[in-house]
Write a protein that holds these residues in place. Structure first.
Motif, mmCIF file in Angstrom:
data_model
loop_
_atom_site.group_PDB
_atom_site.id
_atom_site.type_symbol
_atom_site.label_atom_id
_atom_site.label_comp_id
_atom_site.label_asym_id
_atom_site.label_seq_id
_atom_site.Cartn_x
_atom_site.Cartn_y
_atom_site.Cartn_z
ATOM 1 N N VAL A 1 0.846 -1.198 0.000
ATOM 2 C CA VAL A 1 0.000 0.000 0.000
ATOM 3 C C VAL A 1 0.881 1.247 0.000
ATOM 4 O O VAL A 1 0.649 2.190 -0.774
ATOM 5 N N LEU A 2 1.896 1.259 0.842
ATOM 6 C CA LEU A 2 2.829 2.381 0.880
ATOM 7 C C LEU A 2 3.499 2.573 -0.471
ATOM 8 O O LEU A 2 3.637 3.708 -0.954
ATOM 9 N N VAL B 39 1.104 4.283 -2.984
ATOM 10 C CA VAL B 39 0.911 5.695 -2.665
ATOM 11 C C VAL B 39 2.152 6.510 -3.034
ATOM 12 O O VAL B 39 2.060 7.586 -3.636
ATOM 13 N N GLU C 121 2.653 6.870 -6.900
ATOM 14 C CA GLU C 121 1.789 7.914 -7.441
ATOM 15 C C GLU C 121 2.299 9.296 -7.037
ATOM 16 O O GLU C 121 2.251 10.245 -7.836
ATOM 17 N N ALA C 122 2.819 9.405 -5.826
ATOM 18 C CA ALA C 122 3.279 10.695 -5.328
ATOM 19 C C ALA C 122 4.493 11.209 -6.096
ATOM 20 O O ALA C 122 4.551 12.388 -6.457
ATOM 21 N N TYR D 60 -5.637 0.758 6.018
ATOM 22 C CA TYR D 60 -6.183 0.382 4.712
ATOM 23 C C TYR D 60 -7.360 -0.586 4.866
ATOM 24 O O TYR D 60 -8.419 -0.405 4.254
ATOM 25 N N PHE E 84 -8.584 2.437 0.720
ATOM 26 C CA PHE E 84 -7.378 3.040 0.153
ATOM 27 C C PHE E 84 -7.301 4.539 0.408
ATOM 28 O O PHE E 84 -6.227 5.072 0.698
ATOM 29 N N GLU E 85 -8.407 5.249 0.289
ATOM 30 C CA GLU E 85 -8.372 6.699 0.489
ATOM 31 C C GLU E 85 -7.922 7.055 1.895
ATOM 32 O O GLU E 85 -7.152 8.010 2.094
ATOM 33 N N GLU F 256 -4.172 6.337 2.082
ATOM 34 C CA GLU F 256 -3.421 7.363 1.348
ATOM 35 C C GLU F 256 -3.361 8.660 2.144
ATOM 36 O O GLU F 256 -2.294 9.302 2.235
ATOM 37 N N ILE G 41 -0.870 8.211 5.029
ATOM 38 C CA ILE G 41 0.514 8.193 4.555
ATOM 39 C C ILE G 41 0.964 9.594 4.160
ATOM 40 O O ILE G 41 2.055 10.046 4.522
ATOM 41 N N ARG G 42 0.133 10.287 3.408
ATOM 42 C CA ARG G 42 0.477 11.647 2.967
ATOM 43 C C ARG G 42 0.710 12.559 4.175
ATOM 44 O O ARG G 42 1.623 13.384 4.174
#
Length: 226
Positions: A51-52, A55, A58-59, A128, A133-134, A137, A140-141
């Motif tokens: 999952v990390l 994210v 994408e980042a 998660y 997922f949202e 995310e 994490i952000r």
């Protein structure tokens, strides 16, 4: 099930309100404390790592829309490596709520980089599974903060970069020599010296040999670049 006061405070630092508190408890349970009725966090760690990774992939793509794969990969690696996960874990005092067996606790498990990094990944998986997922995310952000924006433009592994520097000049690979070790057995600090055939050296100290080697290589690269 309601979370204890310390876990409620941790969830607040994390920024996620758990619908299923059992997930958080499992994420914080090390193998030394597991039992037939209390599974450890290894399976969650496996999921959280993925999952990390998604994210952060994408980042870094969004942060630089013109970067090549060769530029993106080292930035990604710098953001998801175990050392970074452990740093984030320390910032939210994850070690204070880890569930450890007596022997692991006595050996300084709450401060160990590997345990903190693994548990951070497991906590990500718990978020998660609990919120989707949202939610993961967003967590994490929030926790990684400006790390994506400030990750080095060329975040290549320092040891790899130093080896490439040496190879380009027809030198053998750098040597890494442990010159000192201090601190208690359960939390030693290593001093490593990076050496090149041309006599250039630099040293660094860290809580693990791997980190000390990386820091020594980085210090030597800085010296070579003036």
């Amino acid at each position: 099930m309601k979370l204890s006061a310390d876990l409620t405070a941790f969830a607040k630092r994390l920024g996620h309100d758990f619908t299923n508190p059992e997930l958080l408890i499992r994420a914080l349970t090390h193998g030394s404390m597991s039992s037939t009725t209390r599974p450890d966090n290894q399976r969650l760690e496996f999921l959280g790592d993925r999952v990390l990774g998604l994210v952060m992939a994408e980042a870094v793509l969004a942060a630089d829309k013109t970067a090549s794969e060769g530029q993106l990969a080292p930035r990604f690696n710098a953001l998801v490596r175990k050392e970074t996960c452990a740093d984030v874990a320390r910032e939210i005092d994850l070690g204070a709520v880890l569930k450890l067996g007596r022997s692991e606790m006595m050996s300084g498990g709450r401060r160990k980089q590997a345990l903190l990094g693994d548990a951070m990944e497991a906590v990500i998986a718990a978020v998660y599974l609990d919120g989707g997922f949202e939610a993961a995310e967003a967590t994490i952000r929030k926790l990684w903060g400006d790390r994506v924006a400030t990750v080095e433009a060329d975040a290549r592994d320092a040891k790899t970069a130093l080896q490439e520097w040496a190879q380009a000049r027809r030198m053998p690979p750098p040597a890494y020599v442990e010159t000192a070790r201090s601190g208690p057995d359960h939390a030693p600090e290593f001093t490593i010296e990076a050496r090149l055939e041309n006599g250039e050296v630099a040293q660094a100290s860290a809580k693990s040999k791997r980190a000390a080697e990386q820091d020594a290589a980085r210090a030597l690269l800085d010296r070579l670049s003036g």
